[in-house]
Design an enzyme around this catalytic site. Structure first.
Site, PDB file in Angstrom:
ATOM      1  N   HIS A   1      -7.305   2.998  12.598  1.00 43.03           N
ATOM      2  CA  HIS A   1      -6.695   2.658  11.314  1.00 43.03           C
ATOM      3  C   HIS A   1      -7.557   1.625  10.582  1.00 43.03           C
ATOM      4  CE1 HIS A   1      -2.938   4.501  12.861  1.00 43.03           C
ATOM      5  NE2 HIS A   1      -2.629   4.632  11.592  1.00 43.03           N
ATOM      6  N   HIS A   2      -7.218   1.424   9.311  1.00 43.66           N
ATOM      7  CA  HIS A   2      -7.891   0.462   8.431  1.00 43.66           C
ATOM      8  C   HIS A   2      -7.786  -0.981   8.950  1.00 43.66           C
ATOM      9  CE1 HIS A   2      -3.893  -0.734   6.894  1.00 43.66           C
ATOM     10  NE2 HIS A   2      -3.604   0.541   7.094  1.00 43.66           N
TER      11      HIS A   2
ATOM     12  N   THR B   1       8.559   1.497   8.665  1.00 48.15           N
ATOM     13  CA  THR B   1       7.933   0.274   9.204  1.00 48.15           C
ATOM     14  C   THR B   1       7.693   0.430  10.703  1.00 48.15           C
ATOM     15  OG1 THR B   1       9.189  -0.965   7.568  1.00 48.15           O
ATOM     16  CG2 THR B   1       8.185  -2.236   9.345  1.00 48.15           C
TER      17      THR B   1
ATOM     18  N   LYS C   1      -4.320  -3.224   9.083  1.00 44.87           N
ATOM     19  CA  LYS C   1      -3.124  -2.889   9.888  1.00 44.87           C
ATOM     20  C   LYS C   1      -2.853  -4.027  10.878  1.00 44.87           C
ATOM     21  CE  LYS C   1      -0.888   0.778  12.513  1.00 44.87           C
ATOM     22  NZ  LYS C   1       0.374   0.587  11.778  1.00 44.87           N
TER      23      LYS C   1
ATOM     24  N   ARG D   1       0.845  -1.217   0.000  1.00 48.39           N
ATOM     25  CA  ARG D   1       0.000   0.000   0.000  1.00 48.39           C
ATOM     26  C   ARG D   1       0.869   1.252   0.000  1.00 48.39           C
ATOM     27  NH1 ARG D   1      -3.225  -3.439   3.017  1.00 48.39           N
ATOM     28  NH2 ARG D   1      -1.741  -3.282   4.707  1.00 48.39           N
TER      29      ARG D   1
HETATM   30  P1  NAD Z   1       1.669  -3.669   3.042  1.00 48.93           P
HETATM   31  O1  NAD Z   1       1.480  -5.020   3.660  1.00 48.93           O
HETATM   32  O2  NAD Z   1       0.664  -3.186   2.054  1.00 48.93           O
HETATM   33  O3  NAD Z   1       3.128  -3.568   2.353  1.00 48.93           O
HETATM   34  C1  NAD Z   1       4.283  -4.213   2.796  1.00 48.93           C
HETATM   35  C2  NAD Z   1       4.969  -4.774   1.564  1.00 48.93           C
HETATM   36  O4  NAD Z   1       6.258  -5.308   1.921  1.00 48.93           O
HETATM   37  C3  NAD Z   1       4.176  -5.918   0.915  1.00 48.93           C
HETATM   38  O5  NAD Z   1       3.970  -5.644  -0.464  1.00 48.93           O
HETATM   39  C4  NAD Z   1       5.093  -7.127   1.097  1.00 48.93           C
HETATM   40  O6  NAD Z   1       5.000  -8.060   0.019  1.00 48.93           O
HETATM   41  C5  NAD Z   1       6.459  -6.426   1.090  1.00 48.93           C
HETATM   42  N1  NAD Z   1       7.550  -7.299   1.533  1.00 48.93           N
HETATM   43  C6  NAD Z   1       7.508  -8.340   2.387  1.00 48.93           C
HETATM   44  N2  NAD Z   1       8.712  -8.934   2.463  1.00 48.93           N
HETATM   45  C7  NAD Z   1       9.531  -8.243   1.637  1.00 48.93           C
HETATM   46  C8  NAD Z   1      10.900  -8.364   1.275  1.00 48.93           C
HETATM   47  N3  NAD Z   1      11.674  -9.347   1.788  1.00 48.93           N
HETATM   48  N4  NAD Z   1      11.427  -7.491   0.416  1.00 48.93           N
HETATM   49  C9  NAD Z   1      10.671  -6.503  -0.116  1.00 48.93           C
HETATM   50  N5  NAD Z   1       9.355  -6.329   0.163  1.00 48.93           N
HETATM   51  C10 NAD Z   1       8.799  -7.209   1.044  1.00 48.93           C
HETATM   52  O7  NAD Z   1       1.757  -2.656   4.282  1.00 48.93           O
HETATM   53  P2  NAD Z   1       1.686  -1.045   4.266  1.00 48.93           P
HETATM   54  O8  NAD Z   1       0.300  -0.596   4.635  1.00 48.93           O
HETATM   55  O9  NAD Z   1       2.319  -0.521   3.023  1.00 48.93           O
HETATM   56  O10 NAD Z   1       2.602  -0.724   5.533  1.00 48.93           O
HETATM   57  C11 NAD Z   1       3.953  -1.137   5.607  1.00 48.93           C
HETATM   58  C12 NAD Z   1       4.546  -0.639   6.917  1.00 48.93           C
HETATM   59  O11 NAD Z   1       4.602   0.789   6.918  1.00 48.93           O
HETATM   60  C13 NAD Z   1       3.747  -1.016   8.179  1.00 48.93           C
HETATM   61  O12 NAD Z   1       4.640  -1.291   9.233  1.00 48.93           O
HETATM   62  C14 NAD Z   1       2.948   0.254   8.478  1.00 48.93           C
HETATM   63  O13 NAD Z   1       2.578   0.365   9.814  1.00 48.93           O
HETATM   64  C15 NAD Z   1       3.958   1.292   8.089  1.00 48.93           C
HETATM   65  N6  NAD Z   1       3.418   2.628   7.774  1.00 48.93           N
HETATM   66  C16 NAD Z   1       4.166   3.684   8.192  1.00 48.93           C
HETATM   67  C17 NAD Z   1       3.773   4.976   7.872  1.00 48.93           C
HETATM   68  C18 NAD Z   1       4.666   6.123   8.272  1.00 48.93           C
HETATM   69  O14 NAD Z   1       4.380   7.292   7.931  1.00 48.93           O
HETATM   70  N7  NAD Z   1       5.779   5.840   8.955  1.00 48.93           N
HETATM   71  C19 NAD Z   1       2.594   5.200   7.148  1.00 48.93           C
HETATM   72  C20 NAD Z   1       1.853   4.097   6.736  1.00 48.93           C
HETATM   73  C21 NAD Z   1       2.276   2.808   7.046  1.00 48.93           C
END
Ligand code: NAD
Length: 268
Positions: free
Chosen positions: A156-157, A100, A160, A11
């Site tokens: 959150h959605h 993350t 999460k 996402r």
């Molecule tokens: P998501 O599950 O949609 O995306 C995570 C992606 O990482 C997936 O596509 C998954 O296939 C991929 N992945 C897994 N293993 C991998 C690897 N070895 N190499 C490369 N990619 C790999 O989740 P998301 O909603 O995009 O959120 C990801 C993280 O970001 C979460 O921890 C979330 O809480 C965090 N987040 C942080 C903020 C911020 O501003 N800091 C904002 C939104 C989300």
């Protein structure tokens, strides 16, 4: 500056592709997806739903190649992957911007170890508004004093996976700092059943998971005859992605170290 996206099919990853492709001074150099991901080999522009020409860069599962080709990598993946990628970034000399959340102490130690060799920006939230809110929360907690009970709530959605959110915990840390207390000792993460009266000085957390809520946070400081309520609502994930790419550009020629988004924004 060459910027790559780790978790490019996720996402946030898709939003980061868009942000890196559009930011002035940035060149989208690569995208890392999970090994065997259906996105493997897909053009990044198509993955992000960008209309018009292809990015000319496709999603790869070769982490080392992606890191070597980039000056900075924006990583929004999972805690285990973030810890591994931090070690890789230190090895390849690539700056890391990680968003993350839900990291264990061991994952966090891996990030901090990498920051001895490369610039690392780490933030639970990359929006300008939340980073301003962190400062306001700290000041409010300091000014209002222990007679005001502190509660942090977040929504959150439904997809999460960690709770409370990294942003809620960052708000808790800011509030604890303002009040001069230890968050770990004073936080109340769950209440259920006959809990007894509120623990004096506690910082309480409440969590909602529902629908497609991008991210909402509220801090309440409730005193004897009044309440102060501070809050933030994100309307679009793109705000986090734009902030992360801004942080990636900021790492250029920066000394090794662990930085926050408040450092990037010059708020401290
Ligand atoms: P998501 O599950 O949609 O995306 C995570 C992606 O990482 C997936 O596509 C998954 O296939 C991929 N992945 C897994 N293993 C991998 C690897 N070895 N190499 C490369 N990619 C790999 O989740 P998301 O909603 O995009 O959120 C990801 C993280 O970001 C979460 O921890 C979330 O809480 C965090 N987040 C942080 C903020 C911020 O501003 N800091 C904002 C939104 C989300």
């Amino acid at each position: 500056m060459n910027i790559a996206v780790a978790g490019c099919a996720g996402r946030m990853g898709r939003m980061l592709i868009r942000a890196a492709a559009e930011a002035e001074g940035a060149r989208l150099s690569g995208g890392l997806c999970a090994p065997g991901s259906p996105a493997l080999g897909a053009d990044l522009a198509g993955l992000a739903g960008l209309a018009g020409s292809a990015a000319g860069v496709s999603a790869s599962d070769d982490a080392e190649a992606v890191f070597k080709a980039a000056d900075a990598v924006c990583d929004f993946t999972t805690p285990e992957v973030t810890a591994a990628l931090a070690a890789l970034a230190a090895k390849t000399g690539t700056a890391l911007v990680t968003g993350t959340t839900g990291l264990s102490a061991a994952h966090q130690a891996a990030v901090e170890q990498a920051a001895q060799k490369i610039p690392v920006v780490q933030a639970a939230n990359y929006s300008l508004g939340v980073n301003v809110l962190l400062g306001l929360a700290e000041r409010a907690a300091a000014a209002l004093g222990p007679d005001y009970d502190i509660e942090v709530s977040e929504a959150h959605h439904r997809r999460k996976v960690d709770a409370p959110s990294g942003t809620a915990l960052a708000l808790g840390a800011a509030l604890a700092k303002g009040r001069g207390i230890d968050l770990a000792a004073m936080s109340e993460r769950a209440r259920d059943g006959v809990t007894g009266p509120r623990k004096p000085g506690a910082i309480g957390f409440a969590v909602t998971r529902a629908g497609d809520i991008v991210g909402e946070h509220t801090v309440m400081l409730a005193g004897p005859k009044e309440r102060v309520i501070l809050g933030h609502a994100a309307a679009d994930r793109q705000t986090f992605a734009d902030g992360a790419v801004q942080a990636a550009l900021w790492t250029q020629a920066r000394a090794p170290g662990l930085y926050s988004m408040r450092d990037v924004l010059g708020l401290d």
